[in-house]
Design a protein around this motif. Structure first.
Motif, short mmCIF file in Angstrom:
data_model
loop_
_atom_site.label_atom_id
_atom_site.label_comp_id
_atom_site.label_asym_id
_atom_site.label_seq_id
_atom_site.Cartn_x
_atom_site.Cartn_y
_atom_site.Cartn_z
N LEU A 10 5.81 7.65 -11.62
CA LEU A 10 5.88 6.20 -11.44
C LEU A 10 4.50 5.61 -11.17
O LEU A 10 4.16 4.53 -11.66
N MET A 11 3.71 6.34 -10.38
CA MET A 11 2.35 5.89 -10.11
C MET A 11 1.53 5.83 -11.40
O MET A 11 0.78 4.88 -11.64
N LEU A 12 1.68 6.83 -12.24
CA LEU A 12 0.91 6.88 -13.49
C LEU A 12 1.37 5.80 -14.46
O LEU A 12 0.55 5.25 -15.20
N LEU A 13 2.66 5.50 -14.47
CA LEU A 13 3.16 4.46 -15.36
C LEU A 13 2.68 3.08 -14.94
O LEU A 13 2.42 2.22 -15.77
N GLY A 14 2.57 2.91 -13.63
CA GLY A 14 2.06 1.64 -13.12
C GLY A 14 3.04 0.51 -13.29
O GLY A 14 4.13 0.65 -13.82
N ARG A 15 2.64 -0.68 -12.85
CA ARG A 15 3.42 -1.90 -13.04
C ARG A 15 2.52 -3.09 -12.75
O ARG A 15 1.50 -2.99 -12.11
N ARG A 16 2.90 -4.25 -13.27
CA ARG A 16 2.09 -5.44 -13.07
C ARG A 16 2.14 -5.87 -11.60
O ARG A 16 3.20 -5.91 -10.99
N ALA A 17 0.98 -6.21 -11.10
CA ALA A 17 0.91 -6.69 -9.72
C ALA A 17 -0.34 -7.53 -9.55
O ALA A 17 -1.35 -7.28 -10.19
N PRO A 18 -0.29 -8.55 -8.71
CA PRO A 18 -1.48 -9.35 -8.49
C PRO A 18 -2.53 -8.54 -7.76
O PRO A 18 -2.21 -7.62 -7.01
N VAL A 19 -3.77 -8.84 -7.97
CA VAL A 19 -4.85 -8.10 -7.32
C VAL A 19 -5.51 -8.93 -6.22
O VAL A 19 -6.31 -8.43 -5.45
N ALA A 20 -5.20 -10.20 -6.16
CA ALA A 20 -5.83 -11.04 -5.13
C ALA A 20 -5.24 -10.74 -3.77
O ALA A 20 -4.09 -10.36 -3.63
N MET A 21 -6.06 -10.93 -2.73
CA MET A 21 -5.63 -10.71 -1.36
C MET A 21 -5.55 -12.06 -0.67
O MET A 21 -6.55 -12.57 -0.17
N GLY A 22 -4.39 -12.65 -0.64
CA GLY A 22 -4.26 -13.97 -0.07
C GLY A 22 -3.61 -13.95 1.30
O GLY A 22 -3.39 -12.91 1.90
N GLU A 23 -3.25 -15.15 1.75
CA GLU A 23 -2.63 -15.28 3.06
C GLU A 23 -1.11 -15.32 2.95
O GLU A 23 -0.43 -15.57 3.92
N ARG A 24 -0.59 -15.08 1.73
CA ARG A 24 0.85 -15.19 1.53
C ARG A 24 1.59 -14.10 2.32
O ARG A 24 1.00 -13.12 2.75
N HIS A 25 2.89 -14.27 2.41
CA HIS A 25 3.70 -13.31 3.14
C HIS A 25 4.46 -12.43 2.15
O HIS A 25 5.21 -12.93 1.30
N ALA A 26 4.26 -11.11 2.28
CA ALA A 26 4.94 -10.16 1.39
C ALA A 26 6.42 -10.15 1.72
O ALA A 26 6.82 -10.26 2.87
N ARG A 61 -4.95 4.52 -8.85
CA ARG A 61 -3.55 4.79 -9.16
C ARG A 61 -3.41 6.08 -9.97
O ARG A 61 -2.55 6.93 -9.68
N ILE A 62 -4.26 6.26 -10.97
CA ILE A 62 -4.20 7.47 -11.79
C ILE A 62 -4.56 8.71 -10.97
O ILE A 62 -3.92 9.75 -11.07
N GLY A 63 -5.57 8.57 -10.12
CA GLY A 63 -5.95 9.70 -9.28
C GLY A 63 -4.83 10.13 -8.34
O GLY A 63 -4.58 11.33 -8.17
N ILE A 64 -4.15 9.15 -7.75
CA ILE A 64 -3.03 9.46 -6.86
C ILE A 64 -1.91 10.14 -7.65
O ILE A 64 -1.31 11.12 -7.19
N GLY A 65 -1.61 9.61 -8.84
CA GLY A 65 -0.54 10.19 -9.66
C GLY A 65 -0.83 11.62 -10.05
O GLY A 65 0.04 12.50 -9.95
N VAL A 66 -2.05 11.89 -10.50
CA VAL A 66 -2.42 13.24 -10.91
C VAL A 66 -2.40 14.20 -9.73
O VAL A 66 -1.89 15.32 -9.81
N ALA A 67 -2.97 13.76 -8.59
CA ALA A 67 -2.97 14.60 -7.40
C ALA A 67 -1.54 14.87 -6.93
O ALA A 67 -1.20 15.97 -6.48
N GLY A 68 -0.68 13.85 -7.04
CA GLY A 68 0.72 14.03 -6.65
C GLY A 68 1.43 15.05 -7.52
O GLY A 68 2.23 15.87 -7.03
N LEU A 69 1.16 15.03 -8.82
CA LEU A 69 1.76 16.03 -9.71
C LEU A 69 1.27 17.42 -9.36
O LEU A 69 2.04 18.40 -9.40
N GLY A 70 -0.01 17.54 -9.01
CA GLY A 70 -0.52 18.83 -8.58
C GLY A 70 0.17 19.33 -7.33
O GLY A 70 0.52 20.51 -7.22
#
Length: 250
Positions: A110-126, A230-239
């Motif tokens: 799932l990490m390797l497949l990724g998904r769309r997400a905003p990259v800005a760091m705002g004051e909004r509430h998750a 993201r790719i690094g985490i996915g590959v390390a996770g598979l390992g």
């Protein structure tokens, strides 16, 4: 032994705060130091709990606007961490051994497949979308129970889960993951400190290393390209999934 555990703690702190793979370094180091499996497990959790305090402090800039969801999911993680610790103290330590490699592999994909997400760091509430809320709550509980029970790659599982339901950047979701699993570890560690076979001589150098590595992890995350991370985490996770599978089935 001090140098071995301190060095493993630094590596664990860095990888744990960045990718949720702390136990890839800390747990084998405790085994190499001569601790039995259960003692290594509980000692590892105690050290990770202390190290998480450093990670959370260093992650504060990335947690802006996430206090609400952190409180909501934090209560679930606290309950899960307590339940996982209780399970470890009353059941054989290999209950999850044959399931976890598949969960870690799936999370890594799932990490390797990724998904769309905003990259800005705002004051909004998750906030978790209402239609996904029940499934997310169950998933967070399950991961936190596993985190309290054993915890290897619990960070990868939690990160993959949150990343696919929250409209947040990887950096911000990673910071939230650090808070949630840190809380689960703290609750589990309290139980282990009272009832478990913690090796305090081993915990001290490991914790010192974890505090150092955990402090520097979040700033490193902010400087890495999101896709590369993201790719690094996915590959390390598979390992790690492969290693866990070998340990469980061979």
């Amino acid at each position: 032994m001090f140098a071995l555990l301190a060095g493993a703690g630094i590596a664990a702190g860095l990888t744990g705060s960045i990718a949720g793979l702390a136990s890839l370094f800390s747990y084998p180091a405790l085994l190499a130091a001569g601790l039995p499996a259960t003692a290594a497990n509980v000692t590892n959790t105690v050290s990770l709990a202390v190290g998480s305090l450093s990670t959370i402090t260093s992650s504060r800039p990335d947690l802006v606007g996430q206090s609400g969801i952190a409180r909501q999911l934090g209560l679930i993680c606290a309950a899960g961490g307590a339940a996982g610790a209780g399970l470890l103290l009353v059941t054989p330590s290999g209950v999850f051994a044959r399931i976890v490699p598949f969960l870690v592999a799936a999370a890594s994909v799932l990490m390797l497949l990724g998904r769309r997400a905003p990259v800005a760091m705002g004051e909004r509430h998750a906030e978790v979308p209402r239609r996904r809320r029940p499934g997310v709550l169950v998933g967070v509980l399950a991961v936190s129970v596993y985190g309290g029970y054993f915890g290897a790659a619990a960070g990868v599982l939690m990160l993959a889960l949150l990343l696919h339901v929250l409209p947040e950047s990887l950096i911000r979701v990673n910071a939230l993951k650090n808070v949630l699993l840190g809380l689960a570890n703290v609750i589990a560690a309290v139980g282990f400190a009272v009832f478990g076979p913690v090796s305090w001589l081993a915990a001290v150098p490991l914790t010192i290393g974890l505090l150092l590595g955990s402090w520097f992890g979040p700033p490193v995350v902010r400087k890495l390209p999101a896709n590369l991370l993201r790719i690094g985490i996915g590959v390390a996770g598979l390992g790690l999934a492969g290693k866990l599978a070998v340990d469980a089935f061979c």
